[in-house]
Scaffold this active site. Structure first.
Site, PDB file in Angstrom:
ATOM      1  N   GLY A 124      11.933 -32.614   3.510  1.00  0.00           N
ATOM      2  CA  GLY A 124      12.287 -31.802   4.660  1.00  0.00           C
ATOM      3  C   GLY A 124      13.406 -32.430   5.471  1.00  0.00           C
ATOM      4  O   GLY A 124      14.263 -33.152   4.944  1.00  0.00           O
ATOM      5  N   SER A 125      13.381 -32.177   6.751  1.00  0.00           N
ATOM      6  CA  SER A 125      14.501 -32.580   7.610  1.00  0.00           C
ATOM      7  C   SER A 125      14.641 -34.080   7.804  1.00  0.00           C
ATOM      8  O   SER A 125      15.667 -34.537   8.324  1.00  0.00           O
ATOM      9  CB  SER A 125      14.381 -31.887   8.973  1.00  0.00           C
ATOM     10  OG  SER A 125      14.555 -30.493   8.829  1.00  0.00           O
ATOM     11  N   THR A 126      13.635 -34.873   7.398  1.00  0.00           N
ATOM     12  CA  THR A 126      13.829 -36.324   7.469  1.00  0.00           C
ATOM     13  C   THR A 126      14.981 -36.760   6.575  1.00  0.00           C
ATOM     14  O   THR A 126      15.630 -37.774   6.835  1.00  0.00           O
ATOM     15  CB  THR A 126      12.549 -37.092   7.061  1.00  0.00           C
ATOM     16  OG1 THR A 126      12.186 -36.746   5.728  1.00  0.00           O
ATOM     17  CG2 THR A 126      11.397 -36.772   8.002  1.00  0.00           C
TER      18      THR A 126
END
Length: 485
Positions: free
Chosen positions: A216-218
């Site tokens: 995801g956005s990590t």
């Protein structure tokens, strides 16, 4: 000598020679192979003929041995708080062999390793019972407790590293299991193990090292690093050329952002602060697949990591343009272990230098003398110090007044990145909540953390890295910081 006797003598000589060849072949050439065969019960009996050495955390053993009654295996392995430490130690079973540190360090723990030759020789002369050596880990007991407690009854994993050395400080995976319940060789042990194997929640799966998730956005931290390192952007506060809406390349679909957030032409700092898909998707497309793979590989993607326990490879794939854009925001075929994402946070925190992760600090002889001490080793350098410090500013903004405020610690500088990873056919499954972070003191950064939560019991709209994962990371970081003060 007459002819018949000579023939008999030659024949007997050939038989003796064949016997010598066969004996030496079995004892020397095939010795290791025969010793490692599952059918060779003698090896397992010898392994448990005396107390195993211990696996040590904070100077205290988290393992032990007890006598076995009614069995030709004299001792059985036991664990203190087995479910909490199983992801670190693995198991050692009279019937089912061993895994992880219990397996890798078996020679030291049993006392059979060549490094313990002097001890073995002395015990032959003194008549003392053979003793196993100890494995001293890098684990921080308080951080491990915070991770295990934070995950609670949720599925997920936590990895905490010391960015300066690569030492693993916490390695938690839930749901977990107690290795003691099948450490023997009775029918009861066999049934207990089978129950664990049949459990749909897979308690014996080490999610920290052996499970990969869409990050995801990590992963936008890696995409930002690639943009800085390749000169696509240099000023983290300058506007980017990021239209809204932004159409995926070679596609009729637009890439969407979550909620009404200011993403049009957002700077790197603001884009990371609000987690703008459009900015980082376009950034990944502008860089191209090859440069994204190159940067991901510097962080450890696309290779197995040995701690010494093996972690499966995280994957940033060779892919087409639209898929590469999606991979740049941590979706599509992009997959990562919690260990890998902790390494990403650690590299940023350590001014761009990524250290090799490890969890064995020392091997000890039965006398407690050190026979091996780990020396820290650089894994790679994904970023220059200057670019790492820019990324630190961006990640610290995320925690100060962005999506990661739940990770704030009073009087401590914390950097982080939230992530909510979609998965399943047409994103039909409940998303994973991610958070990666680090805490910084005047002496540098003593801890970087990655948390992933598979919260199947939560409503999808309530799942977010900032809401579920960040508070767990905060408590782990606080546990490490408390010991460093």
């Amino acid at each position: 000598m007459n002819k018949p006797l000579r023939r008999i003598a030659i024949f007997c000589g050939v038989l003796i020679l064949a016997l010598l060849v066969r004996t030496n072949y079995l004892q020397y050439v095939r010795a290791d192979e025969l010793n490692s065969r599952d059918e060779n019960r003698r090896v397992r009996i010898e392994r448990y003929a005396h107390e195993r050495g211990n696996i040590i955390v904070d100077g205290n053993p988290v393992t032990g041995s007890v006598e076995t009654k009614g069995s030709d295996f004299k001792y059985k392995r036991v664990w203190k708080n087995g479910p909490m430490w199983a992801p670190v130690t693995g198991y050692s079973s009279q019937a089912f062999d061993a895994t992880q540190l219990e397996k890798i360090e078996d020679g030291i723990l049993t006392g059979n390793d060549d490094q313990l030759f002097f001890n073995q020789t002395m015990s032959m002369f003194t008549g003392e019972e053979k003793q196993g050596g100890n494995i001293v880990t890098t684990l921080n007991g308080d951080a491990q407790k915070a991770a295990f407690k934070g995950l609670g009854d949720k599925k997920g994993a936590v990895v905490a590293l010391d960015p300066r050395t690569g030492a693993i400080l916490a390695l938690a995976s839930t749901p977990s299991y107690d290795p003691s319940v099948f450490a023997g060789n009775s029918d009861k042990d066999s049934k207990a193990r089978q129950v664990l194997l049949n459990d749909k929640d897979k308690p014996m799966l080490n999610r920290a090292l052996r499970e990969t998730y869409p990050p995801g956005s990590t992963f936008k931290v890696v995409t930002a690093a690639a943009a800085l390192e390749n000169g696509l952007h240099s000023d983290i506060d300058a506007k980017t050329d990021s239209p809204l809406p932004w159409r995926l390349p070679l596609s009729t679909d637009n890439l969407n952002n979550e909620g009404n957030i200011p993403c049009k032409d957002a700077s790197l700092r603001e884009a990371l602060r609000w987690s703008c898909n459009t900015v980082f998707g376009k950034m990944s497309d502008d860089l191209g697949n090859d440069k994204m793979i190159e940067e991901a590989n510097k962080f450890g993607f696309n290779k197995e990591i040995f701690t010494p326990v093996r972690a499966v490879a995280s994957i940033y794939p060779k892919d087409n343009r639209p898929q590469n854009a999606m991979a740049g925001i941590g979706q599509a075929s992009n997959r990562a272990t919690p260990l890998q994402m902790a390494m990403v946070a650690a590299a940023v925190a350590n001014d761009g230098k990524l250290m090799q992760p490890y969890m064995v600090a020392e091997r000890q002889a039965p006398s407690l003398d050190a026979i091996y001490t780990h020396e820290k080793e650089q894994f790679s350098r994904p970023l220059s110090a200057a670019n790492a410090q820019k990324l630190q500013q961006m990640m610290e903004t995320v925690v100060q007044n962005g999506t990661g405020t739940n990770a704030q610690i009073p009087n401590v500088k914390v950097g982080g990145k939230t992530g909510t990873a979609q998965h399943g056919l047409n994103n039909s499954e409940k998303p994973y909540a991610w958070f990666i972070s680090y805490a910084k003191t005047k002496a540098g950064s003593p801890v970087a953390v990655a948390v992933v939560v598979e919260d199947g019991a939560a409503v999808s709209d309530d799942i977010s890295g900032g809401g579920l994962a960040a508070p767990i990371a905060r408590e782990v970081m606080k546990a490490v910081l408390a010991r460093n003060r």
